[in-house]
Design an enzyme around this catalytic site. Structure first.
Site, PDB file in Angstrom:
ATOM      1  N   CYS A 191       0.780  -1.084  -0.022  1.00  0.00           N
ATOM      2  CA  CYS A 191       0.115  -0.006  -0.157  1.00  0.00           C
ATOM      3  C   CYS A 191       0.901   1.343   0.111  1.00  0.00           C
ATOM      4  O   CYS A 191       1.549   1.328   0.947  1.00  0.00           O
ATOM      5  CB  CYS A 191      -0.850  -0.103   1.180  1.00  0.00           C
ATOM      6  SG  CYS A 191      -1.684   1.531   1.544  1.00  0.00           S
ATOM      7  N   CYS A 222       0.306   3.780   2.900  1.00  0.00           N
ATOM      8  CA  CYS A 222       0.520   3.280   4.083  1.00  0.00           C
ATOM      9  C   CYS A 222       1.998   3.499   4.396  1.00  0.00           C
ATOM     10  O   CYS A 222       2.649   3.709   5.388  1.00  0.00           O
ATOM     11  CB  CYS A 222       0.416   1.619   4.086  1.00  0.00           C
ATOM     12  SG  CYS A 222      -1.378   1.105   4.179  1.00  0.00           S
TER      13      CYS A 222
END
Length: 178
Positions: free
Chosen positions: A102, A105
């Site tokens: 991600c 993230c």
């Protein structure tokens, strides 16, 4: 002297082609480039004696070894099995649900770490949603639909949630719930 200058300006011919003129960089620029390249090499080659990092090796799904820098962290890395006990054993916990692939993230991770060091009243934890089946089931049961998702727990109960990868908004969220 003239011969030396000619060598700096003209490159050697490759495979019978004519000489190609090149721009000779001043010595100071070449030295900076060399020092930057050597710093890059020192950081990526753990077998060199002059390496400033303590590196360990890990393997990923592609079966290639990657060096990782070992650091002391204020963020607790949890598994699907340890999340429940960690939440119940601490008063206030902020859990980051993330995955390794991600992008947002990865962007917010250093800010999350920084907040963990600056705000000792809250225990900061991370749960990788793709490591094992238990972590996947927890993410589904907590209704995590987007990443990164942050849940704030007090006394074992979820009191607030934040979704997104914007560090300033996450900091506001944490400060509101102190």
């Amino acid at each position: 002297m003239a011969l030396l200058a000619k060598q700096n300006i003209m490159a050697r011919p490759a495979f019978g082609s004519a000489a190609i003129p090149r721009i000779a960089a001043p010595t100071s620029i070449r030295m900076v480039a060399r020092s930057a390249a050597s710093e890059l090499l020192v950081g990526t080659h753990p077998w060199r004696a002059e390496s400033p990092h303590h590196l360990s090796w890990s393997t990923c799904s592609s079966r290639r070894a990657h060096p990782q820098v070992e650091t002391k962290t204020a963020v607790h890395i949890l598994s699907g099995d340890s999340l429940e006990s960690f939440i119940t054993s601490n008063d206030t916990v902020l859990v980051d649900y993330y995955t390794e692939w991600c992008g947002p993230c990865k962007i917010i991770a250093p800010h999350f770490e920084e907040m963990a060091q600056q705000i000792p009243q809250i225990k900061f934890a991370k749960l990788n949603c793709t490591t094992d089946n238990a972590a996947k089931k927890i993410a589904m049961s907590q209704k995590v639909k987007a990443l990164p998702t942050f849940h704030l727990f007090r006394g074992g109960e979820r009191v607030a949630a934040f979704v997104g990868g914007k560090p300033n908004q996450l900091r506001k969220f944490v400060e509101e719930h102190l």
